[in-house]
Enzyme design. Structure first.
Site, PDB file in Angstrom:
ATOM      1  N   ASP A   1      -8.926   2.859  12.297  1.00 38.63           N
ATOM      2  CA  ASP A   1      -8.748   2.239  10.987  1.00 38.63           C
ATOM      3  C   ASP A   1     -10.122   1.797  10.475  1.00 38.63           C
ATOM      4  O   ASP A   1     -10.456   0.611  10.446  1.00 38.63           O
ATOM      5  CB  ASP A   1      -7.807   1.038  11.114  1.00 38.63           C
ATOM      6  CG  ASP A   1      -7.302   0.539   9.767  1.00 38.63           C
ATOM      7  OD1 ASP A   1      -7.452   1.269   8.778  1.00 38.63           O
ATOM      8  OD2 ASP A   1      -6.761  -0.574   9.721  1.00 38.63           O
TER       9      ASP A   1
ATOM     10  N   GLU B   1      -6.872   7.280   0.272  1.00 38.46           N
ATOM     11  CA  GLU B   1      -5.990   6.521  -0.615  1.00 38.46           C
ATOM     12  C   GLU B   1      -6.157   6.917  -2.078  1.00 38.46           C
ATOM     13  O   GLU B   1      -7.264   7.082  -2.576  1.00 38.46           O
ATOM     14  CB  GLU B   1      -6.272   5.025  -0.469  1.00 38.46           C
ATOM     15  CG  GLU B   1      -5.277   4.144  -1.178  1.00 38.46           C
ATOM     16  CD  GLU B   1      -4.596   3.172  -0.227  1.00 38.46           C
ATOM     17  OE1 GLU B   1      -3.636   2.519  -0.657  1.00 38.46           O
ATOM     18  OE2 GLU B   1      -5.024   3.072   0.934  1.00 38.46           O
TER      19      GLU B   1
ATOM     20  N   LYS C   1      -2.767   8.717   0.923  1.00 30.70           N
ATOM     21  CA  LYS C   1      -2.195   7.377   1.089  1.00 30.70           C
ATOM     22  C   LYS C   1      -1.722   6.863  -0.267  1.00 30.70           C
ATOM     23  O   LYS C   1      -2.490   6.813  -1.227  1.00 30.70           O
ATOM     24  CB  LYS C   1      -3.217   6.417   1.682  1.00 30.70           C
ATOM     25  CG  LYS C   1      -3.469   6.623   3.161  1.00 30.70           C
ATOM     26  CD  LYS C   1      -4.415   5.579   3.714  1.00 30.70           C
ATOM     27  CE  LYS C   1      -3.745   4.256   3.934  1.00 30.70           C
ATOM     28  NZ  LYS C   1      -4.637   3.275   4.595  1.00 30.70           N
TER      29      LYS C   1
ATOM     30  N   THR D   1       1.842   3.729   2.455  1.00 29.11           N
ATOM     31  CA  THR D   1       1.181   2.550   2.992  1.00 29.11           C
ATOM     32  C   THR D   1       1.680   1.287   2.304  1.00 29.11           C
ATOM     33  O   THR D   1       2.561   1.334   1.456  1.00 29.11           O
ATOM     34  CB  THR D   1      -0.352   2.713   2.857  1.00 29.11           C
ATOM     35  OG1 THR D   1      -1.015   1.656   3.526  1.00 29.11           O
ATOM     36  CG2 THR D   1      -0.767   2.740   1.391  1.00 29.11           C
TER      37      THR D   1
ATOM     38  N   PHE E   1       2.736  -2.574   7.957  1.00 31.92           N
ATOM     39  CA  PHE E   1       1.608  -3.478   8.150  1.00 31.92           C
ATOM     40  C   PHE E   1       2.024  -4.671   9.013  1.00 31.92           C
ATOM     41  O   PHE E   1       2.535  -5.668   8.504  1.00 31.92           O
ATOM     42  CB  PHE E   1       1.088  -3.950   6.795  1.00 31.92           C
ATOM     43  CG  PHE E   1       0.120  -2.995   6.153  1.00 31.92           C
ATOM     44  CD1 PHE E   1       0.303  -1.626   6.236  1.00 31.92           C
ATOM     45  CD2 PHE E   1      -0.979  -3.464   5.455  1.00 31.92           C
ATOM     46  CE1 PHE E   1      -0.583  -0.743   5.643  1.00 31.92           C
ATOM     47  CE2 PHE E   1      -1.879  -2.602   4.857  1.00 31.92           C
ATOM     48  CZ  PHE E   1      -1.686  -1.234   4.946  1.00 31.92           C
TER      49      PHE E   1
END
Length: 317
Positions: free
Chosen positions: A17, A94, A130, A154, A176
């Site tokens: 990440d 993203e 994403k 996400t 998350f």
């Protein structure tokens, strides 16, 4: 005894990440994920300075007026391209969080990102787009998946989001964990949670078991960890995306790591009836934690996008 990181690799696909190439090269993950916050941090690294300048130059050559979005995407793709040179799998890139409530714009921007990767010789099967798991984002992912472009939904905080994502055929979701824990700490007055009672961990376990029981192909990738205890409590999850700091902590620990999740041991049957848009929005609205954290996550990504754009403008001043 081998490290917990190596033990984890035997049961879970480890994902980095970060956008930091040196950290990725050090820990050798299969995949890597980026987002506006990580792109902002990466853009501040000296090694990315030439890429930043190149992205600005290309964007200004293509359009003299609205060049910032083009530059942002070029930078994200450039960083993704660098990452793909040191990992065997995929990179998640993203889509602009400001498009989180616009299905058509999300699709158009996603296809543009894929085209940029392809122009650099990178096949679409090495990319995940994403997209925030709003209703509009889930619908965009559904259509992109049907066109052969795979997605990572996400900012996912609720079972309702996860069920809708799987029903839409999303390739992967990112629940998350740590941000769910943050909310519960803030609102419960409880400052510490054991890993087995951590609300973020319990959320991912429930989603994982539901997917396996109902034979969904959507991959569950736990994200946003606050400590190694959360990671260890999800050992066996399909994938886990982990920051360099926590990768190092796992790599330095040689204790035994016990598998916690297994597709053949999913406990009591979990049933859920898929809902339409109105039902989705109602369920999400009734979940204060998910509603607040989804909105906050989108705001924060937009804020970091704005910071990077201001920096780019400063470079041209």
């Amino acid at each position: 005894m081998i490290s917990k990181l190596e033990q984890l690799r035997e049961m879970t696909v480890v994902v980095a990440d970060t956008g930091d190439i040196d950290a990725i090269d050090l820990y050798q993950p299969v995949d890597a994920t980026t987002n506006p916050s990580l792109i902002l941090k990466a853009a501040e690294l000296e090694r990315y300075r030439p890429l930043l300048e190149q992205s600005m130059k290309q964007a200004r050559q293509q359009t003299q007026t609205d060049w910032l979005p083009e530059c942002m995407d070029a930078l994200a793709v450039g960083i993704g391209r660098e990452i793909l040179q040191v990992i065997p799998g995929r990179v998640s890139t993203e889509i602009d969080a400001r498009l989180s409530f616009d299905t058509e714009a999300t699709i158009a921007r996603g296809m543009s990102l894929v085209e940029k990767y392809q122009n650099d010789g990178i096949a679409s099967d090495r990319i995940l787009l994403k997209i925030a798991a709003t209703w509009e984002g889930i619908r965009a992912a559904e259509r992109l998946e049907k066109s052969g472009i795979q997605c990572n939904l996400t900012l996912l905080f609720s079972f309702e989001q996860a069920a809708a994502a799987a029903d839409a055929g999303a390739f992967l979701i990112s629940p998350f964990v740590g941000r769910i824990l943050d909310w519960h700490k803030l609102h419960s007055g409880k400052t510490e949670y054991l890993p087995e009672e951590d609300p973020g961990v319990l959320s991912v376990k429930s989603i994982y078991n539901f997917y396996k029981q109902h034979h969904y192909d959507t991959i569950v990738m736990g994200a946003s960890f606050r400590n190694t205890g959360e990671i260890e409590a999800l050992a066996g999850c399909d994938r886990l995306t982990i920051s360099p700091q926590l990768l190092e902590a796992l790599n330095s620990d040689s204790g035994e790591l016990v598998r916690q999740l297994h597709p053949d041991r999913t406990g009591e049957l979990i049933n859920y009836e898929q809902v339409n848009e109105a039902g989705f929005r109602c369920h999400l609205n009734n979940n204060a934690m998910a509603t607040e954290k989804l909105a906050e996550g989108i705001r924060n990504f937009i804020a970091d996008q704005d910071k990077l754009e201001k920096r780019l403008l400063g470079e041209t001043a």
